[in-house]
Design an enzyme around this catalytic site. Structure first.
Site, PDB file in Angstrom:
ATOM      1  N   GLU A   1       0.825  -1.203   0.000  1.00 49.39           N
ATOM      2  CA  GLU A   1       0.000   0.000   0.000  1.00 49.39           C
ATOM      3  C   GLU A   1       0.866   1.263   0.000  1.00 49.39           C
ATOM      4  O   GLU A   1       1.562   1.556   0.966  1.00 49.39           O
ATOM      5  CB  GLU A   1      -0.915   0.009   1.228  1.00 49.39           C
TER       6      GLU A   1
ATOM      7  N   TYR B   1      -6.747  12.103   7.591  1.00 49.89           N
ATOM      8  CA  TYR B   1      -7.096  10.693   7.436  1.00 49.89           C
ATOM      9  C   TYR B   1      -7.507  10.154   8.790  1.00 49.89           C
ATOM     10  O   TYR B   1      -6.799  10.328   9.792  1.00 49.89           O
ATOM     11  CB  TYR B   1      -5.902   9.928   6.878  1.00 49.89           C
TER      12      TYR B   1
ATOM     13  N   HIS C   1       3.299   0.939   3.291  1.00 50.56           N
ATOM     14  CA  HIS C   1       3.179  -0.277   4.086  1.00 50.56           C
ATOM     15  C   HIS C   1       3.295  -1.450   3.123  1.00 50.56           C
ATOM     16  O   HIS C   1       2.349  -1.773   2.399  1.00 50.56           O
ATOM     17  CB  HIS C   1       1.851  -0.310   4.845  1.00 50.56           C
TER      18      HIS C   1
END
Length: 437
Positions: A337, A346, A361
């Site tokens: 990701e 976020y 990630h």
């Protein structure tokens, strides 16, 4: 104006900038109107199934063979191509970066591309690269096409004008643009310096994901994708064409503009999409669906349901689920990701992840909400609430994302990112209630 466009579904569109320039009933007449040349731009093998066959017929002032000469190598040292492995000393980990600054020196779009990660193999037409871009100057007489893959552009600061051989597309933060493999274009600033993100997709072209049980509506609807009307530039002046081919860059000198398509029809074209028209779906009683419900576009692989790349967004939306941990849960994932934030905050990372920033990630590395986000979500009264003024996205791929030297040595790398989970404490105490103090 623009034409509605359905990516990856074989639709055929037509547009002309002079009346009668587009032949009717035939693709390659013996003598096209206005003395134009007929030329086909193919985005798929000729024998691909009808629904997957992508090509456009271009009617242009000069054929493309007149837009190339003797190529010479040129260098864009910060734009890297997969495979790009082992050129830094940074160890494996979860990483996050603050935004990069726009250079003070004159920098156009091509010179402003900085590769953060690569995965797969461009020569094998699989995988992707994730780039940042910063620019403060127009590509006035320079033009470019990418033979290695299509480009998905996500503006974050400032509007960008893509002047392509098939028309003009203006894209602002909150919108995206797809530039197909092989398309010639140049880039201009709309309102000053720009910054944003690029996914360079080496594999199968982006298309709309299957909706399955969702049915005919919601997510990204085909009518909201727009492709440009025909436009041409009859410019007799020195120009340059730059090509990215197998990870290297080459340039050739021209005495005219290559943006000379007077009319075109077909289904292989650039397009834009306004992310505010994405219609999210989600849980309306309890539990937490997978983030795949936020997929705008997918570039499929040879394995059903496992994407070469997914483009996923987290837009404004209502949260209404009962007895549910609402932010993204802690997880390890077969997919890697690469995440960016266009605007706002976020919900799983309320601190440290800022607009213009990046997080990575990689596959099977654990991640999830920071400690303060977990504590807040675990104790908040679960009333309907709207997440507003936010727009995050992911380039999600089945390939491990290898950091470039530029990313590994970037001074905006947050050395303390891993500490965001430091405050997560043991809550198990042997009782069914646990320790939620």
């Amino acid at each position: 104006m623009a034409l509605s466009y359905m990516p990856g579904f074989g639709n055929d569109f037509e547009t002309e900038s002079l009346p009668g320039a587009l032949p009717q009933g035939r693709n390659s007449p013996q003598r096209p109107a206005y003395g134009l040349y007929a030329e086909q731009l193919s985005g798929s093998p000729f024998t691909a199934p009808r629904g997957a066959n992508e090509r456009s017929w271009l009617y242009r002032i000069r054929p493309s063979v007149k837009h190339t000469g003797r190529f010479r190598p040129v260098d864009y040292p910060l734009w890297k191509t997969a495979p790009n492995v082992g050129n830094h000393e940074l160890a494996l980990g979860q990483y996050r970066w603050n935004p990069i600054s726009v250079p003070k020196d004159s920098t156009d779009f091509l010179a402003g591309v900085r590769t953060m990660t690569t995965g797969g193999d461009a020569l094998g037409q699989s995988g992707m690269a994730a780039h940042l871009y910063v620019a403060n100057d127009d590509m006035t007489d320079d033009h470019f096409f990418n033979a290695d893959g299509e480009l998905l552009v996500v503006p974050q600061v400032g509007g960008v004008r893509f002047v392509t051989e098939m028309g003009i597309i203006e894209v602002k933060p909150g919108e995206i643009c797809i530039l197909p493999r092989g398309l010639v274009f140049k880039v201009e600033m709309i309102d000053g310096p720009v910054r944003g993100y690029i996914c360079e997709n080496y594999g199968a072209k982006f298309t709309l994901p299957h909706r399955g049980p969702i049915g005919a509506n919601c997510l990204a609807n085909p009518r909201d994708f727009k492709t440009p009307v025909a436009w041409f530039e009859e410019k007799e002046a020195p120009c340059r064409l730059i090509v990215k081919w197998c990870g290297k860059f080459y340039a050739t000198e021209l005495d005219h503009s290559p943006l000379d398509v007077v009319a075109w029809h077909g289904n292989y074209a650039p397009y834009k999409y306004d992310l505010s028209t994405f219609s999210p779906v989600g849980a309306i009683l309890f539990d937490h669906p997978d983030p795949s419900i936020f997929t705008v576009l997918t570039a499929p692989s040879g394995e059903e349901g496992t994407a070469n790349v997914d483009f996923v967004i987290f837009p404004p939306r209502w949260l209404v689920a009962e007895d549910t941990f609402r932010p993204p849960w802690y997880h390890r994932n077969i997919m890697s990701e690469f995440m960016g934030l266009v605007q706002g905050q976020y919900d799983a990372k309320e601190e440290g992840f800022v607009p213009g920033g990046v997080s990575l990630h990689n596959m099977m590395l654990a991640h999830g909400p920071d400690a303060s986000g977990f504590d807040k979500a675990s104790h908040v009264e679960l009333q309907p609430v709207k997440l507003d003024h936010t727009l995050a996205f992911m380039f999600e791929t089945r390939f491990p994302q290898m950091l470039t030297r530029y990313a590994a040595e970037l001074d905006t790398l947050q050395d303390n990112y891993i500490d965001c989970w430091k405050g997560l404490k043991k809550r198990f105490n042997g009782t069914p209630e646990g320790d939620w103090s």
